[in-house]
Design an enzyme around this catalytic site. Structure first.
Site, PDB file in Angstrom:
ATOM      1  N   LYS A 169       2.414   9.191   1.238  1.00 36.86           N
ATOM      2  CA  LYS A 169       1.236   9.076   0.376  1.00 36.86           C
ATOM      3  C   LYS A 169       0.521   7.732   0.542  1.00 36.86           C
ATOM      4  CE  LYS A 169       3.071  12.409  -2.907  1.00 36.86           C
ATOM      5  NZ  LYS A 169       4.076  12.873  -1.933  1.00 36.86           N
ATOM      6  N   SER A 223       8.621   3.080   1.907  1.00 32.81           N
ATOM      7  CA  SER A 223       7.262   3.558   1.689  1.00 32.81           C
ATOM      8  C   SER A 223       7.240   5.086   1.650  1.00 32.81           C
ATOM      9  CB  SER A 223       6.333   3.009   2.782  1.00 32.81           C
ATOM     10  OG  SER A 223       4.980   3.254   2.448  1.00 32.81           O
TER      11      SER A 223
END
Length: 380
Positions: A159, A156
């Site tokens: 953001k 991930s």
């Protein structure tokens, strides 16, 4: 001065012994360094490491890269890579391809993603198809076929925290998909590793600044106030592997790293060269500061060794005892900015100064930048 990015490398010599590992998006910047680490023997000797990607040219380039590593190394682990490293053409958007790729796999590192913020803004359907459809296909295949996959690690990004752009929104969806999938696949541990900008990766400002400085300038930035979390490729791989090592089902594992001002980064790389800095303004979908842990996540954040881990909000993950959070507020790049001396030391440690002449092509395959180094000063 101690380097803010230097972290002790843990040698778990048996962790991946005999494991069959699938790395989706394994031809990317992170994927290549992750695969190299998996083949290094530092964490055990996997039975197989399969790179799953749709780009056959990158498969070819990566195979040649690892052939060169093996030829230059006396280490039996690298010499034996031909028996371990495999390549499989396919797209995470294709459910059937994903299902076939997962057959016989113990561990999945999902690094396949569209990561360029402006591209995702202009082509949101493409970002959704890869960044959301990919993890959906992985979890659906495991659940539907009852595949005995032990662990899935989703890569991930900062953001994904309070996202304001398509890339972040789709990565936030990946996090939710994998967390919820723990309930549908109780025999598979689903975890996410969330971190900031990776130094010298594709899309990083560092190779862009090198290109602009070597071309004589100007160096372009968005705005002087912008800050970002930065970590090296090796530290990103440490985060991913440590998430596998100690992460619990539903964890979002986050490294404790410093941040940098983008303008200060440019100034440190320019040094005493007479090269101007031009501000272009914020691009579509960008934030001035990035957040790794939001306010509402801080109350569910626990410590796991030298990392933070956000526990799921779903009540099924509650162990009865209330969580004792280690943070009282958001974890923002605005609040953890390195000073100039620390930033210079980080660039020195990672050999990313102009005078270090880093070879970005070792990470980017055929992509290269001009190699002309400008003089320290440019005559008027």
């Amino acid at each position: 001065m101690a380097d803010p990015f230097a972290a002790p490398l843990r040698h778990d010599e048996r962790m991946f012994d005999g494991k069959r590992i699938l790395v989706t998006g394994g031809t990317g910047s992170l994927g290549k360094v992750l695969v190299r680490r998996l083949l290094s023997g530092l964490h055990g000797r996997p039975e197989s490491v399969t790179v799953f990607s749709r780009d056959e040219a990158k498969h070819y380039d990566m195979r040649l890269l690892f052939d060169r590593i093996a030829a230059a190394s006396e280490d039996v682990v690298y010499q034996d890579h031909a028996k371990t490293l495999r390549f499989r053409l396919g797209d995470v958007r294709d459910y059937n391809a994903v299902q076939h790729a997962l057959a016989g796999v113990d561990i999945v590192f999902n690094a396949a993603a569209l990561k360029q913020v402006p591209n995702c803004e202009y082509f949101p359907g493409e970002a959704i198809a890869t960044n959301v459809g990919g993890p959906l296909n992985i979890t659906r295949a495991i659940a539907s076929a009852k595949l005995p996959v032990e662990t899935v690690i989703g890569i991930s990004t900062d953001k994904a925290c309070h996202p304001v752009n398509v890339m972040g929104m789709t990565k936030a969806m990946q996090e939710r998909i994998l967390i919820a999938a723990n309930l549908d696949c109780p025999d598979t541990r689903m975890i996410c590793a969330r971190y900031g900008n990776v130094l010298a990766s594709r899309g990083s400002v560092v190779p862009l600044f090198h290109h602009q400085i070597r071309s004589g300038g100007p160096v372009t930035i968005t705005t002087s106030e912008m800050t970002r979390y930065f970590l090296s490729l090796e530290q990103a791989v440490d985060t991913v592997i440590d998430a596998y090592r100690f992460g619990e089902a539903g964890d979002i594992v986050i490294p404790r790293v410093p941040a940098s001002g983008i303008r200060m980064m440019a100034e440190c790389l320019i040094g005493d060269r007479d090269i101007p800095i031009h501000e272009l303004g914020i691009r579509p979908g960008e934030k001035i500061h990035e957040i790794l842990i939001a306010d509402d996540e801080a109350e569910r954040t626990v410590a796991r060794e030298n990392y933070y881990a956000i526990r799921p909000s779903l009540p099924e993950f509650s162990e009865g005892a209330p969580i004792v959070p280690v943070l009282k507020a958001e974890y923002s790049s605005r609040d953890h900015v390195m000073d100039r001396a620390e930033l210079m030391e980080m660039l020195r440690f990672n050999r990313l100064r102009i005078e270090d002449e880093p070879d970005f092509t070792t990470m980017f395959g055929t992509r290269s930048f001009p190699t002309r180094t400008p003089p320290a000063t440019v005559p008027a």
